[in-house]
Every structure is written in structure tokens, then in C-alpha cells.
Write a protein that holds these residues in place. Structure first.
Motif, PDB file in Angstrom:
ATOM      1  N   UNK A 121      93.466 -37.957  37.109  1.00  0.00           N
ATOM      2  CA  UNK A 121      93.931 -38.528  38.367  1.00  0.00           C
ATOM      3  C   UNK A 121      93.311 -37.730  39.501  1.00  0.00           C
ATOM      4  N   UNK A 122      91.975 -37.733  39.519  1.00  0.00           N
ATOM      5  CA  UNK A 122      91.257 -36.918  40.491  1.00  0.00           C
ATOM      6  C   UNK A 122      90.111 -37.725  41.076  1.00  0.00           C
ATOM      7  N   UNK A 123      89.545 -37.209  42.117  1.00  0.00           N
ATOM      8  CA  UNK A 123      88.426 -37.885  42.778  1.00  0.00           C
ATOM      9  C   UNK A 123      87.109 -37.661  42.056  1.00  0.00           C
ATOM     10  N   UNK A 124      86.045 -38.193  42.621  1.00  0.00           N
ATOM     11  CA  UNK A 124      84.726 -38.109  42.013  1.00  0.00           C
ATOM     12  C   UNK A 124      84.165 -36.695  42.023  1.00  0.00           C
ATOM     13  N   UNK A 125      84.693 -35.828  42.894  1.00  0.00           N
ATOM     14  CA  UNK A 125      84.196 -34.453  42.946  1.00  0.00           C
ATOM     15  C   UNK A 125      84.605 -33.630  41.734  1.00  0.00           C
ATOM     16  N   UNK A 126      85.588 -34.112  40.986  1.00  0.00           N
ATOM     17  CA  UNK A 126      86.071 -33.362  39.837  1.00  0.00           C
ATOM     18  C   UNK A 126      84.946 -33.098  38.841  1.00  0.00           C
ATOM     19  N   UNK A 127      84.150 -34.124  38.534  1.00  0.00           N
ATOM     20  CA  UNK A 127      83.033 -33.966  37.618  1.00  0.00           C
ATOM     21  C   UNK A 127      81.954 -33.066  38.240  1.00  0.00           C
ATOM     22  N   UNK A 128      81.744 -33.190  39.527  1.00  0.00           N
ATOM     23  CA  UNK A 128      80.790 -32.312  40.228  1.00  0.00           C
ATOM     24  C   UNK A 128      81.228 -30.855  40.128  1.00  0.00           C
ATOM     25  N   UNK A 129      82.531 -30.618  40.257  1.00  0.00           N
ATOM     26  CA  UNK A 129      83.046 -29.254  40.131  1.00  0.00           C
ATOM     27  C   UNK A 129      82.783 -28.702  38.726  1.00  0.00           C
ATOM     28  N   UNK A 130      83.021 -29.525  37.719  1.00  0.00           N
ATOM     29  CA  UNK A 130      82.766 -29.101  36.346  1.00  0.00           C
ATOM     30  C   UNK A 130      81.275 -28.805  36.172  1.00  0.00           C
ATOM     31  N   UNK A 131      80.428 -29.700  36.630  1.00  0.00           N
ATOM     32  CA  UNK A 131      78.972 -29.547  36.507  1.00  0.00           C
ATOM     33  C   UNK A 131      78.491 -28.258  37.170  1.00  0.00           C
ATOM     34  N   UNK A 132      79.079 -27.891  38.298  1.00  0.00           N
ATOM     35  CA  UNK A 132      78.645 -26.697  39.034  1.00  0.00           C
ATOM     36  C   UNK A 132      79.357 -25.422  38.583  1.00  0.00           C
ATOM     37  N   UNK A 133      80.278 -25.540  37.619  1.00  0.00           N
ATOM     38  CA  UNK A 133      80.980 -24.355  37.120  1.00  0.00           C
ATOM     39  C   UNK A 133      82.202 -23.988  37.920  1.00  0.00           C
ATOM     40  N   UNK A 134      82.633 -24.874  38.803  1.00  0.00           N
ATOM     41  CA  UNK A 134      83.793 -24.584  39.648  1.00  0.00           C
ATOM     42  C   UNK A 134      85.097 -25.078  39.029  1.00  0.00           C
ATOM     43  N   UNK A 135      85.060 -25.574  37.805  1.00  0.00           N
ATOM     44  CA  UNK A 135      86.285 -26.024  37.131  1.00  0.00           C
ATOM     45  C   UNK A 135      87.164 -24.812  36.839  1.00  0.00           C
ATOM     46  N   UNK A 136      88.463 -25.006  36.892  1.00  0.00           N
ATOM     47  CA  UNK A 136      89.387 -23.909  36.635  1.00  0.00           C
ATOM     48  C   UNK A 136      89.270 -23.378  35.210  1.00  0.00           C
ATOM     49  N   UNK A 137      89.507 -22.088  35.058  1.00  0.00           N
ATOM     50  CA  UNK A 137      89.402 -21.465  33.737  1.00  0.00           C
ATOM     51  C   UNK A 137      90.383 -22.055  32.722  1.00  0.00           C
ATOM     52  N   UNK A 138      91.641 -22.338  33.108  1.00  0.00           N
ATOM     53  CA  UNK A 138      92.554 -22.946  32.122  1.00  0.00           C
ATOM     54  C   UNK A 138      92.057 -24.310  31.632  1.00  0.00           C
ATOM     55  N   UNK A 139      91.467 -25.092  32.527  1.00  0.00           N
ATOM     56  CA  UNK A 139      90.914 -26.389  32.123  1.00  0.00           C
ATOM     57  C   UNK A 139      89.694 -26.205  31.228  1.00  0.00           C
ATOM     58  N   UNK A 140      88.859 -25.214  31.544  1.00  0.00           N
ATOM     59  CA  UNK A 140      87.691 -24.915  30.713  1.00  0.00           C
ATOM     60  C   UNK A 140      88.134 -24.530  29.300  1.00  0.00           C
ATOM     61  N   UNK A 141      89.202 -23.774  29.224  1.00  0.00           N
ATOM     62  CA  UNK A 141      89.724 -23.364  27.907  1.00  0.00           C
ATOM     63  C   UNK A 141      90.146 -24.587  27.093  1.00  0.00           C
ATOM     64  N   UNK A 142      90.827 -25.536  27.717  1.00  0.00           N
ATOM     65  CA  UNK A 142      91.254 -26.754  27.027  1.00  0.00           C
ATOM     66  C   UNK A 142      90.053 -27.589  26.555  1.00  0.00           C
ATOM     67  N   UNK A 143      89.058 -27.707  27.426  1.00  0.00           N
ATOM     68  CA  UNK A 143      87.861 -28.475  27.072  1.00  0.00           C
ATOM     69  C   UNK A 143      87.144 -27.807  25.903  1.00  0.00           C
ATOM     70  N   UNK A 144      86.997 -26.498  25.979  1.00  0.00           N
ATOM     71  CA  UNK A 144      86.344 -25.745  24.907  1.00  0.00           C
ATOM     72  C   UNK A 144      87.078 -25.954  23.583  1.00  0.00           C
ATOM     73  N   UNK A 145      88.387 -25.838  23.591  1.00  0.00           N
ATOM     74  CA  UNK A 145      89.170 -25.989  22.356  1.00  0.00           C
ATOM     75  C   UNK A 145      89.009 -27.386  21.766  1.00  0.00           C
ATOM     76  N   UNK A 146      89.020 -28.405  22.637  1.00  0.00           N
ATOM     77  CA  UNK A 146      88.892 -29.774  22.135  1.00  0.00           C
ATOM     78  C   UNK A 146      87.512 -30.003  21.531  1.00  0.00           C
ATOM     79  N   UNK A 147      86.474 -29.537  22.202  1.00  0.00           N
ATOM     80  CA  UNK A 147      85.116 -29.701  21.672  1.00  0.00           C
ATOM     81  C   UNK A 147      84.967 -28.937  20.359  1.00  0.00           C
ATOM     82  N   UNK A 148      85.489 -27.723  20.299  1.00  0.00           N
ATOM     83  CA  UNK A 148      85.385 -26.921  19.076  1.00  0.00           C
ATOM     84  C   UNK A 148      86.069 -27.615  17.904  1.00  0.00           C
TER      85      UNK A 148
END
Length: 188
Positions: free
Chosen positions: A44-71
Motif C-alpha cells: 500500500x505504497x506509492x511508486x517510489x517504494x520500488x525506487x527506494x528498494x532499487x537504490x538501497x534505501x529500503x528499511x533494514x527490517x523489510x530487507x530482512x523479510x525479503x531476504x528470508x523469503x527469497x532464501x
């Protein structure tokens, strides 16, 4: 990286995006869908959310969740793209070794009158060639093209345990060319 996402650098999070992009490119998922799966809810976020992820500005807790799911769901692709972020798990390495080097169709079970050890098959495996009753005595019959040594393992509650194939209950035994029974009967 030791995958401690509390101290993940911006470069770590950019690298995670590249892995997510590679997973998206090899599946029918988008990066946004991967994020939704990892977070467990629709974004439930705007289009900048993906840009933030692409540029490394995504929050660390969210990065942890993404990493766990991919793993959990795409470990092989993730390891190929970034082995630092997604190191090969020992169980994967063992499975790869078996897939690449196991010799099929040369080992069979022979029922015996003397007890050796408890062996159980793992659930969700293909139907075995032989089914033993719990506590039924057996040995192995091996037809080997080479000389060397053999070890055998059984898996119980997620842990691997060696089977006694060698002298006086040791874990390894000599293998000769041709047919033989294991464990070997030692006469001296």
C-alpha cells in the motif's frame, strides 16, 4: 555478509534488489509481488517504494523479510546471483553431491536374522524399492565397479547419523570391485 540485516549497508540492500530482480526475471513474479509475498500483505505504497528498494534505501527490517523469503523459495537462483548474500546451505551442498555423484541401482537390501540398527525412511520421498518392518534385520548388497571405501547415513528428525558399516561397528568399510555384502564380515 553474515546476513545481519540490522547493520546492512546500502550496498547490501542494493545487492538484495538485484537478487530480487533476477528472481523476478526467472519466474512469473514481479519485484513488487516478491515484496508482497515477503511482507505477507499487499503493498500500500506509492511508486517510489520500488525506487527506494532499487537504490538501497529500503528499511533494514523489510530487507530482512525479503531476504528470508527469497532464501526459502528461490535459494538456487539467489546463490547464483549473489553467493555472498545467499551462501549455499550445507544441506543443499549434500543434496547436490548426492545428485551429482550417487550411483543408482547398485545397492539392494538383504533381509537377515541378526539385528543391526534402526533405519527409517524420510517422509515425502519416492516409494522405496524395499520396505522393511520396524526392527527387521538386514544388510546391504552392493555391486561396485571400483575399489574404495563406503559410508552410509540415516536421517532421523532432521539430523544425519552414520550407519555402522565397518569393523566392530565403525562407520566406514572397504569396498572391493564386484558384489559384496555390507557391513562386511571380518574373519580375522
Amino acid at each position: 555478509m553474515d546476513n545481519n540485516w540490522k547493520s546492512a549497508t546500502k550496498a547490501d540492500r542494493v545487492a538484495l534488489y538485484h537478487v530480487a530482480r533476477a528472481v523476478a526475471d526467472t519466474t512469473n513474479l514481479s519485484v513488487e509481488a516478491i515484496m508482497e509475498q515477503a511482507f505477507g500483505h499487499k503493498l500500500m505504497v506509492g511508486t517510489d517504494y520500488l525506487s527506494n528498494f532499487r537504490s538501497g534505501a529500503i528499511g533494514r527490517p523489510k530487507a530482512k523479510l525479503i531476504h528470508a523469503w527469497i532464501a526459502e523459495h528461490h535459494a538456487e537462483t539467489a546463490h547464483t546471483v549473489d553467493p555472498r548474500l545467499f551462501p549455499k546451505q550445507h544441506t543443499d551442498a549434500w543434496g547436490d553431491y548426492l545428485k551429482n555423484y550417487a550411483i543408482q541401482g547398485k545397492l539392494s537390501i538383504v533381509r537377515l536374522d541378526k539385528s543391526m540398527s534402526l533405519v527409517q525412511r524420510k517422509r515425502n520421498q519416492p516409494d522405496p524399492d524395499e520396505v522393511l518392518k520396524l526392527g527387521e534385520d538386514f544388510c546391504f548388497h552392493l555391486d561396485s565397479r571400483i575399489e574404495g571405501h563406503a559410508v552410509a547415513f540415516q536421517q532421523y528428525q532432521g539430523r544425519w547419523h552414520p550407519l555402522p558399516l565397518g569393523k566392530k561397528g565403525g562407520n566406514a568399510t572397504k569396498v572391493v570391485k564386484g558384489t559384496q555384502y555390507l557391513p562386511r564380515v571380518w574373519t580375522h
